[in-house]
Design a protein around this motif. Sequence first.
Motif, short mmCIF file in Angstrom:
data_model
loop_
_atom_site.label_atom_id
_atom_site.label_comp_id
_atom_site.label_asym_id
_atom_site.label_seq_id
_atom_site.Cartn_x
_atom_site.Cartn_y
_atom_site.Cartn_z
N ILE A 68 26.11 31.80 7.99
CA ILE A 68 26.96 30.76 8.58
C ILE A 68 28.12 31.46 9.29
O ILE A 68 28.74 32.37 8.74
CB ILE A 68 27.54 29.83 7.49
N ALA A 69 28.43 31.00 10.50
CA ALA A 69 29.64 31.47 11.19
C ALA A 69 30.60 30.29 11.28
O ALA A 69 30.26 29.25 11.84
CB ALA A 69 29.30 31.97 12.59
N TRP A 70 31.75 30.43 10.63
CA TRP A 70 32.79 29.39 10.70
C TRP A 70 33.80 29.85 11.74
O TRP A 70 34.35 30.95 11.64
CB TRP A 70 33.46 29.22 9.34
N ILE A 71 34.06 29.02 12.75
CA ILE A 71 34.95 29.41 13.85
C ILE A 71 36.17 28.48 13.89
O ILE A 71 36.00 27.25 13.92
CB ILE A 71 34.21 29.30 15.22
N GLY A 72 37.37 29.03 13.89
CA GLY A 72 38.57 28.19 14.07
C GLY A 72 39.56 28.30 12.95
O GLY A 72 40.05 29.38 12.64
N ASP A 73 39.84 27.15 12.32
CA ASP A 73 40.88 27.09 11.29
C ASP A 73 40.27 27.33 9.90
O ASP A 73 39.31 26.65 9.52
CB ASP A 73 41.54 25.70 11.35
N GLY A 74 40.83 28.23 9.14
CA GLY A 74 40.36 28.47 7.76
C GLY A 74 40.96 27.43 6.84
O GLY A 74 41.79 27.74 5.98
N ASN A 75 40.52 26.19 6.99
CA ASN A 75 41.19 25.05 6.35
C ASN A 75 40.51 24.59 5.05
O ASN A 75 39.69 25.31 4.48
CB ASN A 75 41.29 23.89 7.37
N ASN A 76 40.86 23.37 4.63
CA ASN A 76 40.30 22.76 3.42
C ASN A 76 38.77 22.73 3.41
O ASN A 76 38.14 23.07 2.41
CB ASN A 76 40.87 21.34 3.21
N VAL A 77 38.19 22.35 4.55
CA VAL A 77 36.72 22.27 4.63
C VAL A 77 36.14 23.68 4.48
O VAL A 77 35.16 23.90 3.77
CB VAL A 77 36.29 21.63 5.99
N CYS A 78 36.80 24.64 5.11
CA CYS A 78 36.35 26.04 5.05
C CYS A 78 36.46 26.59 3.62
O CYS A 78 35.54 27.26 3.14
CB CYS A 78 37.19 26.86 6.03
N ASN A 79 37.55 26.29 2.93
CA ASN A 79 37.72 26.79 1.55
C ASN A 79 36.57 26.33 0.65
O ASN A 79 35.98 27.13 -0.08
CB ASN A 79 39.04 26.29 0.95
N SER A 80 36.26 25.04 0.70
CA SER A 80 35.18 24.55 -0.16
C SER A 80 33.83 25.08 0.30
O SER A 80 32.95 25.38 -0.53
CB SER A 80 35.17 23.01 -0.21
N LEU A 81 33.67 25.22 1.62
CA LEU A 81 32.41 25.76 2.14
C LEU A 81 32.16 27.18 1.61
O LEU A 81 31.02 27.54 1.28
CB LEU A 81 32.43 25.77 3.68
N ILE A 82 33.21 27.97 1.50
CA ILE A 82 33.06 29.34 0.98
C ILE A 82 32.54 29.27 -0.46
O ILE A 82 31.64 30.02 -0.85
CB ILE A 82 34.40 30.12 1.07
N PHE A 83 33.08 28.33 -1.25
CA PHE A 83 32.54 28.16 -2.60
C PHE A 83 31.07 27.74 -2.55
O PHE A 83 30.24 28.22 -3.32
CB PHE A 83 33.34 27.10 -3.38
N GLY A 84 30.75 26.84 -1.61
CA GLY A 84 29.35 26.39 -1.45
C GLY A 84 28.44 27.57 -1.14
O GLY A 84 27.32 27.67 -1.64
N CYS A 85 28.93 28.48 -0.31
CA CYS A 85 28.14 29.68 0.04
C CYS A 85 27.97 30.57 -1.17
O CYS A 85 26.91 31.17 -1.39
CB CYS A 85 28.83 30.46 1.17
N SER A 86 29.02 30.67 -2.00
CA SER A 86 28.92 31.53 -3.19
C SER A 86 27.90 30.95 -4.18
O SER A 86 27.21 31.69 -4.87
CB SER A 86 30.29 31.72 -3.84
N LYS A 87 27.79 29.63 -4.23
CA LYS A 87 26.84 29.00 -5.17
C LYS A 87 25.39 29.16 -4.70
O LYS A 87 24.46 29.11 -5.48
CB LYS A 87 27.13 27.50 -5.31
N THR A 88 25.22 29.24 -3.38
CA THR A 88 23.86 29.25 -2.82
C THR A 88 23.48 30.63 -2.28
O THR A 88 22.40 30.78 -1.70
CB THR A 88 23.77 28.23 -1.66
N GLN A 89 24.40 31.59 -2.45
CA GLN A 89 24.20 32.95 -1.92
C GLN A 89 23.91 32.96 -0.42
O GLN A 89 23.03 33.67 0.08
CB GLN A 89 23.07 33.68 -2.66
N THR A 90 24.63 32.11 0.31
CA THR A 90 24.53 32.10 1.77
C THR A 90 25.64 33.00 2.32
O THR A 90 26.78 32.91 1.88
CB THR A 90 24.73 30.66 2.30
N GLU A 91 25.29 33.82 3.29
CA GLU A 91 26.29 34.72 3.90
C GLU A 91 27.22 33.89 4.81
O GLU A 91 26.76 32.99 5.50
CB GLU A 91 25.56 35.78 4.72
N ILE A 92 28.51 34.21 4.79
CA ILE A 92 29.43 33.49 5.67
C ILE A 92 30.42 34.47 6.33
O ILE A 92 30.92 35.38 5.67
CB ILE A 92 30.18 32.33 4.94
#
Length: 282
Positions: free
Chosen positions: A156-180
């Motif tokens: 996953i490439a997240w572009i822009g603001d490292g905001n609330n949505v991004c913070n939880s998404l990083i946790f989501g990636c850690s749970k699913t072992q998805t690279e971000i």
Amino acid sequence: MKLETKDLLTADEISSKEFLELIDFSIKLKEENKTVKGKSLLENKTLAMLFEKPSTRTRVSFETGMKQLGGHTTILSLDEMQHSRGESIEDTAKTLSRYVDAIMARVYEHSFIEKLAKHATVPVINGLSNSYHPCQTLADMMTIKEHKKKFKDLKIAWIGDGNNVCNSLIFGCSKTQTEIVIATPKGFEPDSEVVKKSSKYTSVDLTTDPESAVKDADIVMTDTFTSIHTSDPKRNEKFLPTFQVNDSLMEKAKNDAIFMHCLPAKREQEVTSSVIDGPQSV
Ligand code: NVA
């Protein structure tokens, strides 16, 4: 299915196993809902929905979901509750817990929802705070599974603001072992604790270069540069033009990359119409 955690505040409370099961369960439920009528999974259950901030998708999805599963909702605006006249969060939490089976709240300060969860005896779900958006992450990971059929070996490439949505998404990636890989201007990075914690389970990289972030990406994601809780009128200048997701940036991702945005979107700011209304946008 039943989760170990009482509350869902960040997305980190759910174990990796539960997270993956929850996604598959949700996909199954969505499929079944197309064919089977009269769901009773949440029969006689009431969800209180507390709003301190505007909402379109969260309100409608929770309300529709509750009703489709046989339950009901009560919608409360915090500024119309006794809390606005000084009633404590503790008393609000304890009182609501006597009437309803769960509480969903959309609030400014994350500490507010933490306090609500601490004093409520029923589950509390974060429907967006200034720091996290766990339900968005679950929905996003579900969309990714529906489109890509897997999580491993995806980037996953997240572009822009490292905001609330991004913070939880990083946790989501850690749970699913998805690279971000997260590309932000300096000073707009996601929460460093979230990054540190999640890096133990998956690859989480930060950069200031969107082009390197999207290289070989399977999913390109963004969100508005200005969230509900941010008000600097000059904020956009710090992101544009470098952090806009446009055709030229999408071309640098994989050919079959999908584009995702939690919405609401500001077209021609964080994303061009050609991308968000284009064939790669899911
Ligand atoms: N980052 C956005 C998400 C809205 C769903 C905000 O907090 O406004």
